[in-house]
Design a protein around this motif. Structure first.
Motif, PDB file in Angstrom:
ATOM      1  N   VAL A   1       0.980  -1.340   0.198  1.00 45.56           N
ATOM      2  CA  VAL A   1      -0.060   0.061   0.019  1.00 45.56           C
ATOM      3  C   VAL A   1       0.808   1.205  -0.153  1.00 45.56           C
ATOM      4  O   VAL A   1       1.914   1.484   0.707  1.00 45.56           O
ATOM      5  CB  VAL A   1      -0.852  -0.036   1.032  1.00 45.56           C
ATOM      6  N   ALA A   2       0.697   2.200  -0.935  1.00 42.72           N
ATOM      7  CA  ALA A   2       1.420   3.233  -0.958  1.00 42.72           C
ATOM      8  C   ALA A   2       1.201   4.322   0.094  1.00 42.72           C
ATOM      9  O   ALA A   2       0.283   4.217   0.735  1.00 42.72           O
ATOM     10  CB  ALA A   2       1.286   4.092  -2.422  1.00 42.72           C
ATOM     11  N   GLY A   3       2.231   5.116   0.566  1.00 46.02           N
ATOM     12  CA  GLY A   3       2.228   6.043   1.509  1.00 46.02           C
ATOM     13  C   GLY A   3       3.405   5.754   2.669  1.00 46.02           C
ATOM     14  O   GLY A   3       3.362   6.665   3.448  1.00 46.02           O
ATOM     15  N   ARG A   4       4.019   4.580   2.515  1.00 43.01           N
ATOM     16  CA  ARG A   4       4.955   4.524   3.494  1.00 43.01           C
ATOM     17  C   ARG A   4       6.357   5.000   3.098  1.00 43.01           C
ATOM     18  O   ARG A   4       6.639   5.320   1.898  1.00 43.01           O
ATOM     19  CB  ARG A   4       5.381   3.239   3.985  1.00 43.01           C
ATOM     20  N   PRO A   5       7.231   5.416   3.970  1.00 37.21           N
ATOM     21  CA  PRO A   5       8.613   5.822   3.555  1.00 37.21           C
ATOM     22  C   PRO A   5       9.447   4.647   2.845  1.00 37.21           C
ATOM     23  O   PRO A   5       9.175   3.290   3.242  1.00 37.21           O
ATOM     24  CB  PRO A   5       9.349   6.203   4.908  1.00 37.21           C
ATOM     25  N   CYS A   6      10.100   5.048   1.808  1.00 33.42           N
ATOM     26  CA  CYS A   6      10.744   4.030   1.034  1.00 33.42           C
ATOM     27  C   CYS A   6      12.329   3.865   1.643  1.00 33.42           C
ATOM     28  O   CYS A   6      12.663   4.572   2.975  1.00 33.42           O
ATOM     29  CB  CYS A   6      11.335   4.588  -0.226  1.00 33.42           C
ATOM     30  N   PHE A   7      13.114   2.963   1.192  1.00 34.55           N
ATOM     31  CA  PHE A   7      14.424   2.440   1.857  1.00 34.55           C
ATOM     32  C   PHE A   7      15.229   3.643   1.923  1.00 34.55           C
ATOM     33  O   PHE A   7      15.663   3.805   3.028  1.00 34.55           O
ATOM     34  CB  PHE A   7      14.701   1.365   1.077  1.00 34.55           C
ATOM     35  N   GLY A   8      15.392   4.385   0.773  1.00 31.63           N
ATOM     36  CA  GLY A   8      16.311   5.613   0.797  1.00 31.63           C
ATOM     37  C   GLY A   8      15.967   6.485   2.220  1.00 31.63           C
ATOM     38  O   GLY A   8      16.814   7.016   2.836  1.00 31.63           O
ATOM     39  N   SER A   9      14.545   6.890   2.193  1.00 31.33           N
ATOM     40  CA  SER A   9      14.212   7.713   3.439  1.00 31.33           C
ATOM     41  C   SER A   9      14.490   7.089   4.822  1.00 31.33           C
ATOM     42  O   SER A   9      14.874   8.001   5.651  1.00 31.33           O
ATOM     43  CB  SER A   9      12.638   7.908   3.330  1.00 31.33           C
ATOM     44  N   TRP A  10      14.169   6.034   5.033  1.00 32.71           N
ATOM     45  CA  TRP A  10      14.350   5.260   6.212  1.00 32.71           C
ATOM     46  C   TRP A  10      16.087   5.395   6.500  1.00 32.71           C
ATOM     47  O   TRP A  10      16.408   5.744   7.803  1.00 32.71           O
ATOM     48  CB  TRP A  10      14.280   3.623   6.091  1.00 32.71           C
ATOM     49  N   VAL A  11      16.818   5.236   5.709  1.00 38.25           N
ATOM     50  CA  VAL A  11      18.286   5.142   5.632  1.00 38.25           C
ATOM     51  C   VAL A  11      18.673   6.596   6.256  1.00 38.25           C
ATOM     52  O   VAL A  11      19.398   6.758   6.903  1.00 38.25           O
ATOM     53  CB  VAL A  11      18.847   4.496   4.534  1.00 38.25           C
ATOM     54  N   SER A  12      18.060   7.595   5.407  1.00 43.45           N
ATOM     55  CA  SER A  12      18.387   9.035   5.503  1.00 43.45           C
ATOM     56  C   SER A  12      18.049   9.686   6.898  1.00 43.45           C
ATOM     57  O   SER A  12      18.708   9.998   7.529  1.00 43.45           O
ATOM     58  CB  SER A  12      17.958   9.581   4.659  1.00 43.45           C
ATOM     59  N   TYR A  13      16.760   8.903   7.343  1.00 43.72           N
ATOM     60  CA  TYR A  13      16.312   9.287   8.623  1.00 43.72           C
ATOM     61  C   TYR A  13      17.280   8.568   9.855  1.00 43.72           C
ATOM     62  O   TYR A  13      17.467   9.239  10.657  1.00 43.72           O
ATOM     63  CB  TYR A  13      14.949   8.791   8.738  1.00 43.72           C
ATOM     64  N   GLY A  14      17.803   7.386   9.745  1.00 43.00           N
ATOM     65  CA  GLY A  14      18.401   6.749  10.591  1.00 43.00           C
ATOM     66  C   GLY A  14      19.860   7.256  10.884  1.00 43.00           C
ATOM     67  O   GLY A  14      20.286   7.396  11.766  1.00 43.00           O
ATOM     68  N   LEU A  15      20.567   7.478   9.668  1.00 41.01           N
ATOM     69  CA  LEU A  15      21.903   7.734   9.369  1.00 41.01           C
ATOM     70  C   LEU A  15      22.234   9.091   9.223  1.00 41.01           C
ATOM     71  O   LEU A  15      23.520   9.339   9.438  1.00 41.01           O
ATOM     72  CB  LEU A  15      22.747   6.580   8.649  1.00 41.01           C
ATOM     73  N   GLY A  16      21.357   9.808   8.503  1.00 40.82           N
ATOM     74  CA  GLY A  16      21.756  11.033   8.293  1.00 40.82           C
ATOM     75  C   GLY A  16      22.633  11.078   6.824  1.00 40.82           C
ATOM     76  O   GLY A  16      22.629   9.961   6.004  1.00 40.82           O
ATOM     77  N   SER A  17      23.445  12.012   6.507  1.00 46.28           N
ATOM     78  CA  SER A  17      24.248  12.258   5.429  1.00 46.28           C
ATOM     79  C   SER A  17      25.537  12.566   5.774  1.00 46.28           C
ATOM     80  O   SER A  17      25.678  12.988   6.864  1.00 46.28           O
ATOM     81  CB  SER A  17      23.800  12.957   4.481  1.00 46.28           C
ATOM     82  N   GLU A  18      26.729  12.013   5.088  1.00 46.26           N
ATOM     83  CA  GLU A  18      28.086  12.520   5.334  1.00 46.26           C
ATOM     84  C   GLU A  18      28.347  13.953   4.589  1.00 46.26           C
ATOM     85  O   GLU A  18      29.512  14.478   4.807  1.00 46.26           O
ATOM     86  CB  GLU A  18      28.957  11.378   4.965  1.00 46.26           C
ATOM     87  N   SER A  19      27.464  14.327   3.571  1.00 45.18           N
ATOM     88  CA  SER A  19      27.622  15.395   2.932  1.00 45.18           C
ATOM     89  C   SER A  19      26.839  16.753   3.192  1.00 45.18           C
ATOM     90  O   SER A  19      25.755  16.408   3.880  1.00 45.18           O
ATOM     91  CB  SER A  19      27.466  15.245   1.505  1.00 45.18           C
ATOM     92  N   GLN A  20      27.467  17.924   3.443  1.00 43.33           N
ATOM     93  CA  GLN A  20      27.021  19.089   3.771  1.00 43.33           C
ATOM     94  C   GLN A  20      26.100  19.938   2.528  1.00 43.33           C
ATOM     95  O   GLN A  20      25.390  20.468   2.796  1.00 43.33           O
ATOM     96  CB  GLN A  20      27.937  19.988   4.383  1.00 43.33           C
ATOM     97  N   ASP A  21      26.768  19.406   1.254  1.00 46.06           N
ATOM     98  CA  ASP A  21      26.144  20.282   0.144  1.00 46.06           C
ATOM     99  C   ASP A  21      25.470  19.489  -0.863  1.00 46.06           C
ATOM    100  O   ASP A  21      25.072  19.931  -1.921  1.00 46.06           O
ATOM    101  CB  ASP A  21      27.867  20.640  -0.656  1.00 46.06           C
ATOM    102  N   LEU A  22      25.198  18.231  -0.410  1.00 44.15           N
ATOM    103  CA  LEU A  22      24.232  17.448  -1.147  1.00 44.15           C
ATOM    104  C   LEU A  22      23.199  16.955  -0.576  1.00 44.15           C
ATOM    105  O   LEU A  22      23.447  16.515   0.779  1.00 44.15           O
ATOM    106  CB  LEU A  22      25.145  16.242  -2.143  1.00 44.15           C
ATOM    107  N   PRO A  23      22.139  16.119  -0.875  1.00 49.22           N
ATOM    108  CA  PRO A  23      20.903  15.634  -0.201  1.00 49.22           C
ATOM    109  C   PRO A  23      21.460  14.180   0.193  1.00 49.22           C
ATOM    110  O   PRO A  23      22.568  13.695  -0.356  1.00 49.22           O
ATOM    111  CB  PRO A  23      20.066  15.427  -1.219  1.00 49.22           C
TER     112      PRO A  23
END
Length: 479
Positions: free
Chosen positions: A164-186
């Motif tokens: 069922v559509a509407g839940r976070p995708c894999f990439g969003s879960w990873v971004s939410y949990g781990l954040g990013s190593e980059s300041q200038d890119l998503p």
């Protein structure tokens, strides 16, 4: 009437909780002044243990590649051409509307030749000569299965853990949990290419890289192949960087006032997005400028590598994004939905992807990045052994098949030179070591140092996670 009381009564629960959290406005303002200190941080305590992978490159083959024409050969079927698929094999499986009305389900053996490669003896089709050369670097899983039988719920399921559509995708879960190593890119970037094997194919919807009920800062940012890679990245005519900076400062001031008043986290997200967009005005053009890449790079990625928007060009960009600290890079390549004309449509589709995919693994390896980059290649389900439509020795089509399909993984804690799982003589049912989609996702999160049962988000009164209430790490796949 008391206006202040009315204002308080009109607040949403999110606004109430947001206001109750002291200091959020101060923290958001500080992030503008010192972005390096606040750049896309993950959750406290994540990763949960030492990770093998720092990032993911997900090469999704949209439309579902045929496992028995690429990775799962069944040579005995050559003597069973056009025979009816036995009921003992089908076992009453539900069919799609495209073949449910067929009176016969004739067996269609693959016309392509296979050989074994690497220390693990993985089977590879003649359509994958470059992938065959990296057999010792990848793990081929032949026993993956899913719950959905049609494209949209299947791709939604493998990407979000729900049909069922509407839940976070894999990439969003990873971004939410781990954040990013980059300041200038998503933290999460998406690129799409269209295959030459079937140019009119299943559509891809932006919700596939959406954040669902997570804050919108965790959704994927789609890069385009023409014009500005990201919409509205360039300043409009008459607006120079100084004017742009002044405008953003004024908008930030207004947003800060609203944030202080209402405490809505989405306002803080908006502030961060404006600032990220400003930094991307310099980082993205440099990222997408391939003029400084040596000729050898384009040679290994193949003849399409210099053409923007192709799968090969996107693979190069994926490597460049990984070098710059982007956490999750998702490539979608369309054109794998081969209901008819497999012998005609499959070869050009493999020509699009075989060399660039293998080159990406080679490129990451020679740069010392494969060990901490998890790469996955695969679709949303498999294809049937029986023919859809008319069958001849030279031509056949294949319908959707959720019961078994093949993917491969590499790097980032995955055991190389491994062929895992087996299917029956018809590539229809799994006979050894089944791997559910939830198991695959749990294993990938494990490589990132995430316990999939702990990466949760409370929404509408319950805790949600990528693997729902299922999933087990497949330890045999780990290095």
């Amino acid at each position: 009437m008391n206006p202040l009381r009315e204002h308080d009564l009109m607040m949403t629960r999110r606004q109430l909780f947001g206001r109750a959290v002291g200091g959020i406005g101060t923290a958001a303002l500080a992030s503008l002044c010192a972005p390096a200190a606040f750049a896309a941080k993950g959750l406290p305590g994540f990763p949960n243990f030492a990770p093998k992978a720092k990032r993911v490159i997900y090469l999704h083959q949209s439309g579902a590649p045929s496992q028995m024409d690429l990775f799962d050969p069944k040579p005995k079927l050559a003597t069973r051409f056009a025979e009816e698929l036995p009921d003992s094999i089908r076992q009453g499986q539900r069919l799609t509307g495209m073949t449910s009305s067929q009176k016969k389900f004739p067996v269609a053996p693959s016309i392509f030749k296979f050989a074994r490669y690497g220390k693990g003896g993985a089977w590879m089709s003649e359509l994958l000569p470059h992938t065959a050369k990296i057999a010792d670097d990848i793990c081929v899983v032949k026993s993956l299965f899913t719950e959905a039988i049609n494209h949209d719920p299947a791709i939604t399921f493998i990407q979000t853990g729900s049909q069922v559509a509407g839940r976070p995708c894999f990439g969003s879960w990873v971004s939410y949990g781990l954040g990013s190593e980059s300041q200038d890119l998503p933290a999460f970037v998406v690129m799409i290419s269209r295959g030459t094997g079937r140019r009119v194919d299943q559509p891809l919807y932006d919700r596939l890289w959406g954040s669902g009920f997570l804050p919108t800062e965790y959704q994927g940012v789609k890069f385009r192949s023409g014009g500005d890679p990201v919409l509205y990245l360039s300043n409009p005519p008459g607006v120079d960087p100084a004017v742009r900076r002044s405008m953003l400062d004024d908008i930030a001031g207004l947003n800060q006032a609203n944030l202080k008043e209402f405490g809505d986290p989405e306002i803080a997200t908006r502030i961060q997005q404006y600032e990220m967009a400003y930094r991307m005005q310099s980082s993205v053009p440099e990222l997408t400028d391939l003029s400084k890449e040596p000729a050898s790079t384009f040679e290994i990625y193949g003849p399409d590598a210099r053409t923007p928007g192709t799968y090969a060009a996107n693979c190069i960009l994926a490597r460049r994004l990984a070098e710059r600290g982007v956490r999750f890079i998702q490539l979608y390549h369309m054109g794998w939905d081969h209901h008819e004309g497999v012998p005609r449509q499959l070869p050009p589709q493999c020509l699009d992807t075989d060399q660039p995919s293998a080159a990406l693994i080679h490129d990451l390896k020679q740069r010392g990045m494969l060990d901490d980059t998890l790469v996955i290649w695969g679709g949303e389900f498999g294809r049937t052994v029986y023919c859809q439509g008319n069958l001849s020795p030279e031509n056949y089509g294949r319908d959707h098949h959720p019961r078994c399909f093949s993917v491969w993984l590499a790097g980032g804690g995955i055991r190389p030179a491994l062929s895992y799982g087996e299917t029956d003589d018809y590539s229809y049912n799994i006979t050894e070591k089944p791997v559910h989609v939830h198991d695959l996702n749990a294993t990938m999160l494990h490589c990132l140092g995430i316990d999939h049962t702990k990466l949760t988000y409370r929404y509408q009164g319950r805790d949600f996670r990528l693997t729902d209430v299922h999933g087990s790490v497949v330890k045999d796949l780990l290095a």
